[in-house]
Design an enzyme around this catalytic site. Structure first.
Site, PDB file in Angstrom:
ATOM      1  N   HIS A 237     -21.746 -31.043  28.432  1.00 27.38           N
ATOM      2  CA  HIS A 237     -22.706 -30.071  28.597  1.00 27.38           C
ATOM      3  C   HIS A 237     -23.529 -29.065  28.556  1.00 27.38           C
ATOM      4  CE1 HIS A 237     -24.822 -33.088  25.674  1.00 27.38           C
ATOM      5  NE2 HIS A 237     -26.221 -32.436  25.748  1.00 27.38           N
TER       6      HIS A 237
ATOM      7  N   GLU B  56     -24.220 -33.048  31.373  1.00 30.99           N
ATOM      8  CA  GLU B  56     -25.088 -32.941  30.712  1.00 30.99           C
ATOM      9  C   GLU B  56     -26.532 -33.512  31.901  1.00 30.99           C
ATOM     10  OE1 GLU B  56     -25.927 -36.284  28.330  1.00 30.99           O
ATOM     11  OE2 GLU B  56     -27.611 -35.196  26.985  1.00 30.99           O
TER      12      GLU B  56
ATOM     13  N   TRP C 271     -37.117 -26.184  21.170  1.00 32.17           N
ATOM     14  CA  TRP C 271     -36.065 -26.200  20.507  1.00 32.17           C
ATOM     15  C   TRP C 271     -36.361 -25.356  19.356  1.00 32.17           C
ATOM     16  CZ3 TRP C 271     -35.978 -29.284  24.874  1.00 32.17           C
ATOM     17  CH2 TRP C 271     -34.893 -29.571  25.633  1.00 32.17           C
TER      18      TRP C 271
ATOM     19  N   ASP D 230     -30.583 -26.897  23.051  1.00 26.26           N
ATOM     20  CA  ASP D 230     -29.371 -26.120  24.214  1.00 26.26           C
ATOM     21  C   ASP D 230     -29.232 -25.094  23.765  1.00 26.26           C
ATOM     22  OD1 ASP D 230     -29.979 -28.956  23.611  1.00 26.26           O
ATOM     23  OD2 ASP D 230     -27.521 -29.377  24.523  1.00 26.26           O
TER      24      ASP D 230
ATOM     25  N   ARG E 238     -19.066 -37.640  22.351  1.00 23.06           N
ATOM     26  CA  ARG E 238     -19.543 -38.508  22.380  1.00 23.06           C
ATOM     27  C   ARG E 238     -20.277 -38.763  20.120  1.00 23.06           C
ATOM     28  NH1 ARG E 238     -25.061 -37.402  26.039  1.00 23.06           N
ATOM     29  NH2 ARG E 238     -26.033 -35.944  24.576  1.00 23.06           N
ATOM     30  N   ASP E 239     -20.877 -39.829  20.485  1.00 28.14           N
ATOM     31  CA  ASP E 239     -21.301 -39.972  18.234  1.00 28.14           C
ATOM     32  C   ASP E 239     -22.708 -38.899  18.717  1.00 28.14           C
ATOM     33  OD1 ASP E 239     -23.165 -41.174  20.360  1.00 28.14           O
ATOM     34  OD2 ASP E 239     -22.853 -42.550  18.860  1.00 28.14           O
ATOM     35  N   GLU E 240     -22.032 -37.835  18.514  1.00 31.30           N
ATOM     36  CA  GLU E 240     -23.277 -36.741  18.395  1.00 31.30           C
ATOM     37  C   GLU E 240     -22.758 -35.507  18.149  1.00 31.30           C
ATOM     38  OE1 GLU E 240     -26.349 -37.111  21.293  1.00 31.30           O
ATOM     39  OE2 GLU E 240     -27.452 -36.014  20.956  1.00 31.30           O
TER      40      GLU E 240
ATOM     41  N   ASP F 169     -24.188 -29.885  21.645  1.00 36.82           N
ATOM     42  CA  ASP F 169     -24.677 -30.073  22.759  1.00 36.82           C
ATOM     43  C   ASP F 169     -23.487 -30.240  23.560  1.00 36.82           C
ATOM     44  OD1 ASP F 169     -24.148 -32.433  20.979  1.00 36.82           O
ATOM     45  OD2 ASP F 169     -25.907 -33.533  21.724  1.00 36.82           O
TER      46      ASP F 169
HETATM   47  C1  BGC Z   1     -28.299 -33.766  23.109  1.00 38.94           C
HETATM   48  C2  BGC Z   1     -29.374 -32.952  24.010  1.00 38.94           C
HETATM   49  C3  BGC Z   1     -30.690 -32.657  23.367  1.00 38.94           C
HETATM   50  C4  BGC Z   1     -31.777 -33.450  23.390  1.00 38.94           C
HETATM   51  C5  BGC Z   1     -33.057 -33.395  23.101  1.00 38.94           C
HETATM   52  C6  BGC Z   1     -28.972 -34.485  23.556  1.00 38.94           C
HETATM   53  O1  BGC Z   1     -29.234 -35.828  22.862  1.00 38.94           O
HETATM   54  O2  BGC Z   1     -26.965 -34.185  23.856  1.00 38.94           O
HETATM   55  O3  BGC Z   1     -28.563 -32.236  24.557  1.00 38.94           O
HETATM   56  O4  BGC Z   1     -31.295 -31.507  23.525  1.00 38.94           O
HETATM   57  O5  BGC Z   1     -30.600 -35.086  23.037  1.00 38.94           O
HETATM   58  O6  BGC Z   1     -33.637 -34.329  22.782  1.00 38.94           O
END
Ligand code: BGC
Length: 902
Positions: free
Chosen positions: A772, A749, A539, A488, A479-481, A475
């Protein structure tokens, strides 16, 4: 390769034919150039034909595959126009074996090409029992807080002259391997991220040139995705607590004998300069702790700890299918300055994912810290709040006064700005560079136009892809992801396939999607999964949309075969909970991050969430129906056709009122319903008109991840091209170009990540990524509609075998051009307006054809290469369409049209 001759040989090759010979080039095996380490028993071959003449197609091919001077396959002359993904049909392949192949073709004029230059592929381990190595893990007492990177090493001798040597390696955690001090390969973050407990990729490297008599294999390990911190709740050890290594070096001597060096308990381990390494947080390197010379045979490791054996099922090991992450573009500092707070900053001018390479000279104990950020705040200070818990910091401690070049090993950051602390001496531009890192996919597409901001938009879209296609489609990179969010990628995949060859990258990811699917078929929200929720509408649909897009783009039927079980299971998991065809219990993130007004701004109408869930469900049913047709499974085709009809009816009953309008008067609802064919035919025009009213009402789109990218396509389709271009060229918030006017170099984003007054959005400050790709899904509109480069709709057109060239000039644009490197070669479509005249240049690869829409219904007003189009024998006029076009069919070649428009 040995010379053999075509079964039927044309006796005389005329001089004329030499000039117009078809050349066969750019051989690909499983979509890669000379891959090393394939574990596919039936690899597929692709080649490109080159011939400047027009209308050239292939009528036959002949392939030879050999290994060690023995033929593994001689296809003989096969009457076929297939030149893409032609399956190997020879003897069973052997493990760890180098194969060469070549091909020649006959074209439609009867000429036979020369043999191509040989391509090659090396098989990996085709049976789990080929693995003789043992998993090893260091026995060091571990600092469980910092988890310094373990080093592992092994010294060995070779005895004779080496013909070939291949190193197979994988790990729990990440590894970097060295042979006698030289890096093995140039891949980063190996072994990549997969659903580790079910599929762990190994890499194969040809290391023939790295071996000598006395050798040391040296390996650095790090926590990586395997046990590092991942996800946003600071959790680690997702796949296990211990990192481990598996290595097998296969050596073949020139006398035919073989030798093997493996990871086993005879290896030794220690730690060194990397005292901390985490993907999100960055790396800490203390050069004083480096074990000098540890990568070389002379090093004395008698004080190093032993390693111990661990277990992991070798049946779960798979060869790497996707391109490795490699170092890509390098950026020099664009500016060096101090912020109002006094921070020393370098601006690299481009938001990217990667790291800094720094030259430094200081003294022992000097500590330099590099922090990374995507943006400065309104005041011009360094801004890291949007990184959330990710520290994104690299720290280096110097050992002596020697000049050193430093960079991290097992981390990356999403950044444009770097804050430098503790640097000894002046910060000079020549001592810093930003290195972009991403999966090494072939760049395939480009789009340019007369509109500078739209060109920047295209660049931002590409950089969104580069920054987030790092072994998995993430995504965001900062960051912490950094997770493989399914929603996406399903939105962005139609654009992604233009910019780069994402075939293997996404094929690998789909294998993990299937691996992580629940037994009930439900699809986790991100892949690889760390225990997320499942089956959010739009999704989970990545399970059907991504393989279908790959099939259409690359003509790859095997991806549909492979994913069919996964696709079916996902759709079944929804069908199981529908009532009379309606998915009313569906959960969705909705039209994620749609335009959302701030305090005082006008509110947008809401969208009934079931409109979204149902439309996506129906879309997946349609993909299943089409897939069953391609795979020739008639029962399934009928089954999904019926379900689709039922789902559409249920949609009509539930969401269309007596006036024929949707019950949710929102742009999102109309966009998605029209995009997925949910509106009965007789109401389509009315629905499109409603959508236009809603857009006009606001003067802009109010949509999010899901509903924005279909908008311009829908508007064109229903005759509102002017509005499509108005949206495209709009510069005020919210719009695609607004971020560019605010200096963005990647997609944000949120539409309002930075507000017009320069402050950040306040609705959810902690989720404010500046990289994003989802909103960049408008890219496919630029290629397919603005430039007009598309795949024809007939079923045999997939993979660009039959191209559709149909540009839609509009707005203030004076010209546009798209080119795309397909498996057949380069397709090109460009147009230029000059008063009442339009010029169109079309390039069609050999062995394909194109249907071209020329915007005049009077063929007399059209010339090609200066001659009336209706006098050309190379152009077949099909007729007139839509009161606007003369439609023609052309074969391969380059064409220059001039059209007098009325
Ligand atoms: C992500 C998104 C993702 C979404 C879904 C986010 O934290 O960065 O791109 O699709 O969560 O809720």
């Amino acid at each position: 390769m040995k010379k053999t001759f075509f079964a039927i040989i044309l006796p005389i090759i005329l001089i004329e034919s030499i000039c117009s010979q078809t050349i066969v080039k750019e051989l690909l095996t499983e979509n890669l150039i000379d891959p090393v380490g394939l574990d596919i028993s039936i690899p597929r071959f692709t080649w490109i034909l080159q011939n400047e003449k027009r209308g050239i197609t292939q009528t036959a091919y002949e392939i030879e595959v050999e290994s060690n001077d023995t033929f593994a396959w001689r296809s003989g002359r096969v009457l076929s126009d297939s030149s893409v993904l032609v399956a190997y049909k020879g003897l069973p392949l052997k493990s760890n074996t180098l194969y060469f192949w070549r091909v020649r073709v006959q074209d439609n004029r009867g000429y036979i090409s020369d043999w191509s230059l040989p391509g090659s592929f090396r098989t990996g381990f085709l049976q789990p029992s080929d693995w003789k190595a043992q998993w090893i893990t260091p026995t060091l007492e571990e600092d469980t807080v910092n988890r310094p990177s373990p080093y592992l090493r092994k010294t060995f001798q070779t005895k004779k002259e080496i013909r070939s040597a291949v190193l197979y390696a994988t790990s729990h955690g990440m590894y970097e391997a060295y042979l006698n001090g030289r890096r093995v390969g140039d891949a980063h973050y190996t072994p990549g991220w997969t659903s580790y407990h079910k599929r762990l990729q190994y890499q194969a490297y040809d290391v023939t040139g790295l071996l000598q008599q006395n050798n040391t294999i040296a390996v650095m390990l790090a926590s990586g995705w395997y046990r590092g911190t991942l996800g946003w709740s600071n959790k680690n050890n997702h796949y296990g607590r211990h990192i481990a290594l598996l290595i097998q070096l296969e050596i073949e001597y020139t006398d035919g004998t073989r030798e093997r060096v493996i990871s086993d308990p005879s290896w030794r381990s220690s730690t060194g300069k990397i005292i901390y390494s985490e993907i999100y947080n960055g790396e800490k390197i203390d050069l004083r702790l480096e074990k000098e010379g540890w990568m070389f045979p002379e090093y004395d490791d008698s004080q190093w700890a032993y390693v111990k054996k661990t277990n992991f099922d070798t049946a779960k090991l798979v060869a790497t299918y996707n391109e490795p992450v490699r170092q890509q573009e390098i950026f020099k500092p664009a500016a060096i300055f101090n912020t109002p707070k006094g921070e020393q900053i370098i601006d690299f001018g481009q938001n990217l994912a990667g790291w800094i390479r720094m030259k430094v000279k200081g003294k022992s104990g000097d500590m330099i810290t590099l922090s990374h950020a995507e943006v400065l705040d309104k005041e011009g200070n360094f801004h890291t709040a949007n990184l959330r818990a990710a520290k994104a910091q690299c720290t280096y401690i110097l050992k002596d006064t020697n000049k050193v070049i430093l960079h991290p090993h097992f981390t990356w950051h999403g950044f444009r700005y770097v804050k430098i602390e503790g640097y000894p001496g002046e910060i000079k531009p020549e001592n810093f560079e930003a290195v972009a890192l991403y999966s090494d996919m072939e760049p395939t597409g480009s789009f340019t136009s007369s509109h500078p901001l739209i060109n920047r938009l295209q660049s931002n879209i590409k950089w969104g892809q580069k920054g987030n296609f790092l072994d998995i489609p993430t995504d965001c990179p900062q960051r912490d992801e950094r997770l493989g969010w399914t929603g996406d990628i399903q939105v962005f995949v139609p654009t992604a396939v233009f910019n780069m060859r994402v075939h293997n990258f996404l094929t690998k990811w789909l294998r993990d999607l299937e691996a992580d699917q629940l037994i009930t078929g439900e699809v986790p929200n991100y892949i690889p999964d760390l225990g997320s929720n499942v089956n959010r509408a739009a999704w989970g649909d990545a399970a059907t949309i991504v393989p279908w897009t790959l099939y259409k783009t690359y003509g790859d039927k095997r991806i549909l075969h492979q994913q069919y079980g996964s696709m079916k299971a996902y759709v079944k998991s929804i069908t199981n909970v529908t009532h009379d065809g309606l998915w009313d219990k569906g959960v969705t993130f909705g039209d994620w991050l749609a335009y959302s007004p701030e305090e005082g701004e006008r509110k947008t109408p809401g969208t009934n969430k079931n409109i979204i869930t149902q439309a996506y469900y129906a879309n997946s049913l349609r993909i299943m129906m089409n897939t069953a047709k391609v795979l020739n499974i008639p029962d399934d085709e009928i089954y999904y056709t019926n379900l689709l009809e039922q789902a559409k009816k249920a949609f009509h009953t539930a969401f269309i009122n007596e006036k024929g309008d949707l019950i949710s008067p929102s742009q999102t609802a109309y966009s998605i319903a029209l995009e997925f064919g949910m509106i009965p035919y007789h109401l389509e025009k009315q629905a499109a008109a409603r959508l236009v009213e809603l857009i006009d009402d606001f003067g802009h789109f109010t949509t999010g991840f899901l509903a924005t990218s279909p908008l311009p396509h829908i508007l064109l389709k229903y005759g509102y091209g002017d509005l499509a271009y108005k949206l495209l060229e709009r510069e005020e918030y919210p719009s695609w170009l607004y971020p560019i006017t605010m200096g963005a170099t990647t997609f944000w984003e949120r539409w309002n990540a930075i507000k017009p007054d320069g402050s950040f959005q306040t609705q959810k400050p902690q989720s404010n990524s500046f990289n994003h790709y989802a909103h960049g899904a408008v890219g496919d509109f630029l290629y397919r509609k603005v430039a007009g480069l598309d795949i024809a709709p007939d079923k045999d057109a997939v993979g660009y075998k039959h191209n559709l060239i149909k540009p839609f000039p509009g707005g203030s644009l004076k010209h546009a051009r798209a080119i795309l490197k397909t498996y057949y070669g380069t397709v090109g479509s460009s147009w230029k307006l000059d008063g009442k005249q339009m010029e169109m240049t079309v390039e069609v690869p050999v062995n394909t054809r194109a249907t071209v829409y020329l915007p005049s219904t009077t063929p007399e007003n059209i010339t090609e290469g200066g001659k009336p189009v209706n006098t050309s024998t190379e152009i077949n006029i099909l007729g007139q369409e839509e009161d606007k076009y003369t439609v023609i069919q052309i074969g391969s070649g380059k064409y220059q049209f001039k059209i007098q428009r009325l």
